[in-house]
Design a protein around this motif. Structure first.
Motif, mmCIF file in Angstrom:
data_model
loop_
_atom_site.group_PDB
_atom_site.id
_atom_site.type_symbol
_atom_site.label_atom_id
_atom_site.label_comp_id
_atom_site.label_asym_id
_atom_site.label_seq_id
_atom_site.Cartn_x
_atom_site.Cartn_y
_atom_site.Cartn_z
ATOM 1 N N LEU A 68 0.819 -1.217 0.000
ATOM 2 C CA LEU A 68 0.000 0.000 0.000
ATOM 3 C C LEU A 68 0.849 1.263 0.000
ATOM 4 O O LEU A 68 0.368 2.343 -0.355
ATOM 5 N N LYS A 69 2.111 1.138 0.381
ATOM 6 C CA LYS A 69 3.033 2.275 0.343
ATOM 7 C C LYS A 69 3.846 2.305 -0.951
ATOM 8 O O LYS A 69 4.575 3.266 -1.206
ATOM 9 N N ASP A 70 3.729 1.243 -1.740
ATOM 10 C CA ASP A 70 4.529 1.118 -2.966
ATOM 11 C C ASP A 70 3.710 0.336 -3.994
ATOM 12 O O ASP A 70 3.990 -0.825 -4.281
ATOM 13 N N LEU A 71 2.692 0.968 -4.540
ATOM 14 C CA LEU A 71 1.703 0.280 -5.380
ATOM 15 C C LEU A 71 2.268 -0.267 -6.681
ATOM 16 O O LEU A 71 1.637 -1.117 -7.316
ATOM 17 N N THR A 72 3.436 0.195 -7.094
ATOM 18 C CA THR A 72 4.032 -0.301 -8.338
ATOM 19 C C THR A 72 5.018 -1.444 -8.098
ATOM 20 O O THR A 72 5.710 -1.874 -9.034
ATOM 21 N N ASN A 73 5.089 -1.942 -6.872
ATOM 22 C CA ASN A 73 6.032 -3.012 -6.551
ATOM 23 C C ASN A 73 5.492 -4.343 -7.085
ATOM 24 O O ASN A 73 4.587 -4.945 -6.495
ATOM 25 N N LEU A 74 6.037 -4.798 -8.186
ATOM 26 C CA LEU A 74 5.547 -6.011 -8.838
ATOM 27 C C LEU A 74 5.779 -7.263 -8.001
ATOM 28 O O LEU A 74 4.988 -8.204 -8.042
ATOM 29 N N GLU A 75 6.879 -7.280 -7.263
ATOM 30 C CA GLU A 75 7.159 -8.448 -6.421
ATOM 31 C C GLU A 75 6.076 -8.614 -5.356
ATOM 32 O O GLU A 75 5.584 -9.725 -5.115
ATOM 33 N N LEU A 76 5.672 -7.500 -4.720
ATOM 34 C CA LEU A 76 4.622 -7.568 -3.709
ATOM 35 C C LEU A 76 3.261 -7.870 -4.347
ATOM 36 O O LEU A 76 2.453 -8.606 -3.779
ATOM 37 N N ARG A 77 3.016 -7.332 -5.538
ATOM 38 C CA ARG A 77 1.779 -7.647 -6.254
ATOM 39 C C ARG A 77 1.703 -9.153 -6.534
ATOM 40 O O ARG A 77 0.654 -9.783 -6.397
ATOM 41 N N GLU A 78 2.825 -9.711 -6.942
ATOM 42 C CA GLU A 78 2.865 -11.149 -7.232
ATOM 43 C C GLU A 78 2.635 -11.972 -5.960
ATOM 44 O O GLU A 78 1.922 -12.971 -5.981
ATOM 45 N N GLN A 79 3.227 -11.517 -4.858
ATOM 46 C CA GLN A 79 3.023 -12.204 -3.578
ATOM 47 C C GLN A 79 1.540 -12.232 -3.209
ATOM 48 O O GLN A 79 1.006 -13.249 -2.777
ATOM 49 N N LEU A 80 0.872 -11.083 -3.381
ATOM 50 C CA LEU A 80 -0.553 -10.998 -3.060
ATOM 51 C C LEU A 80 -1.386 -11.867 -3.987
ATOM 52 O O LEU A 80 -2.348 -12.505 -3.557
ATOM 53 N N ALA A 81 -1.021 -11.901 -5.269
ATOM 54 C CA ALA A 81 -1.750 -12.737 -6.224
ATOM 55 C C ALA A 81 -1.610 -14.218 -5.860
ATOM 56 O O ALA A 81 -2.581 -14.988 -5.940
ATOM 57 N N TYR A 82 -0.413 -14.605 -5.455
ATOM 58 C CA TYR A 82 -0.185 -15.993 -5.034
ATOM 59 C C TYR A 82 -0.997 -16.317 -3.781
ATOM 60 O O TYR A 82 -1.671 -17.353 -3.703
ATOM 61 N N ALA A 83 -0.969 -15.410 -2.808
ATOM 62 C CA ALA A 83 -1.723 -15.623 -1.570
ATOM 63 C C ALA A 83 -3.219 -15.704 -1.848
ATOM 64 O O ALA A 83 -3.936 -16.529 -1.258
ATOM 65 N N ASP A 84 -3.694 -14.859 -2.750
ATOM 66 C CA ASP A 84 -5.109 -14.870 -3.122
ATOM 67 C C ASP A 84 -5.493 -16.214 -3.743
ATOM 68 O O ASP A 84 -6.578 -16.750 -3.482
ATOM 69 N N THR A 85 -4.612 -16.779 -4.555
ATOM 70 C CA THR A 85 -4.869 -18.087 -5.158
ATOM 71 C C THR A 85 -4.959 -19.166 -4.079
ATOM 72 O O THR A 85 -5.862 -20.020 -4.109
ATOM 73 N N LEU A 86 -4.050 -19.119 -3.117
ATOM 74 C CA LEU A 86 -4.102 -20.084 -2.007
ATOM 75 C C LEU A 86 -5.416 -19.942 -1.236
ATOM 76 O O LEU A 86 -6.057 -20.941 -0.888
ATOM 77 N N SER A 87 -5.818 -18.708 -0.981
ATOM 78 C CA SER A 87 -7.067 -18.464 -0.252
ATOM 79 C C SER A 87 -8.261 -19.014 -1.013
ATOM 80 O O SER A 87 -9.194 -19.570 -0.416
ATOM 81 N N GLY A 88 -8.251 -18.847 -2.336
ATOM 82 C CA GLY A 88 -9.346 -19.364 -3.152
ATOM 83 C C GLY A 88 -9.441 -20.876 -3.093
ATOM 84 O O GLY A 88 -10.547 -21.444 -3.024
ATOM 85 N N ILE A 89 -8.300 -21.544 -3.107
ATOM 86 C CA ILE A 89 -8.277 -23.006 -2.986
ATOM 87 C C ILE A 89 -8.884 -23.417 -1.648
ATOM 88 O O ILE A 89 -9.709 -24.340 -1.569
ATOM 89 N N CYS A 90 -8.493 -22.727 -0.591
ATOM 90 C CA CYS A 90 -8.988 -23.057 0.754
ATOM 91 C C CYS A 90 -10.487 -22.791 0.873
ATOM 92 O O CYS A 90 -11.230 -23.595 1.444
ATOM 93 N N LEU A 91 -10.920 -21.656 0.340
ATOM 94 C CA LEU A 91 -12.339 -21.307 0.405
ATOM 95 C C LEU A 91 -13.178 -22.329 -0.344
ATOM 96 O O LEU A 91 -14.257 -22.724 0.120
ATOM 97 N N SER A 92 -12.692 -22.802 -1.485
ATOM 98 C CA SER A 92 -13.434 -23.768 -2.283
ATOM 99 C C SER A 92 -13.565 -25.116 -1.587
ATOM 100 O O SER A 92 -14.531 -25.844 -1.814
ATOM 101 N N ASN A 93 -12.600 -25.441 -0.748
ATOM 102 C CA ASN A 93 -12.585 -26.762 -0.121
ATOM 103 C C ASN A 93 -13.064 -26.776 1.328
ATOM 104 O O ASN A 93 -13.651 -27.769 1.763
ATOM 105 N N ALA A 94 -12.808 -25.707 2.072
ATOM 106 C CA ALA A 94 -13.220 -25.669 3.483
ATOM 107 C C ALA A 94 -14.424 -24.764 3.705
ATOM 108 O O ALA A 94 -15.256 -25.030 4.561
#
Length: 199
Positions: free
Chosen positions: A52-78
């Motif tokens: 949120l302090k560095d909105l153009t940081n692609l590495e952090l954007r990628e981290q969030l996208a990966y975490a979001d994918t993990l969350s989606g897998i968990c939500l779909s199953n649990a």
């Protein structure tokens, strides 16, 4: 993703974190979903405030996208728990509010409640969020949980209070009538109590 503004980044990031937390708390969770949920929560807690302090940081954007994918897998199953249907009920009346914002209203009261139902899992969550825990170590678990999530929500800019110019008691009563179902951890009466405390 570089075009996503700060507030939307915070709201969607917190929503992804909520998917992971509720999947972790849900009795339908498995060893796999619990592991992925905790990984997602850790990544979001570590990355989102800095993104949120560095909105153009692609590495952090990628981290969030990966975490979001993990969350989606968990939500779909649990599956989700109380905060999502409560927040979605609020959004049904106030569609102009972002879903992540309505979740931010609900989470402090929800964590306060589940601290007495699944204390071991709440302790695990607080260990991940220890950098956001302003409470005394000797404070009751429910107090630590409530203050920790409030502090995190404030850190990502979603701590603005719910405002309503009409009769709030009447609004809450009407919203509560929609919460007539039971969930794995939270029955209808508890859903209504959490809603009331959230607004």
């Amino acid at each position: 993703m570089l075009t996503v503004p700060e507030k939307v980044t915070a709201e969607t990031g917190f929503d992804a974190m909520c998917h992971a937390m509720e999947s972790f708390f849900n009795p339908r969770a498995t060893k796999l979903t619990e592991t992925l949920s905790l990984q997602s929560i850790s990544i979001i807690a570590e990355s989102l405030p800095f993104l949120l302090k560095d909105l153009t940081n692609l590495e952090l954007r990628e981290q969030l996208a990966y975490a979001d994918t993990l969350s989606g897998i968990c939500l779909s199953n649990a599956g989700a728990e109380a905060p999502h249907p409560i927040a979605e009920t609020i959004n049904g009346y106030f569609p102009e509010l972002a879903h992540g914002q309505t979740l931010a209203y609900v989470y402090p009261s929800y964590l306060k409640y589940v601290s007495s139902v699944i204390p071991s899992k709440v302790k695990t969550l607080l260990e991940i969020l220890k950098d956001y825990n302003p409470a005394d170590e000797q404070a009751p678990l429910h107090e630590q949980a409530e203050l920790t999530i409030k502090h995190f929500i404030q850190k990502i800019g979603l701590s603005q209070p719910f405002t309503f110019k009409g009769d709030k008691d009447m609004l809450i009563k009407e919203l509560q009538e929609k919460l007539f179902f039971n969930l794995p951890l939270t029955n209808s009466e508890r859903l209504k109590e959490i809603l009331s405390q959230s607004l």
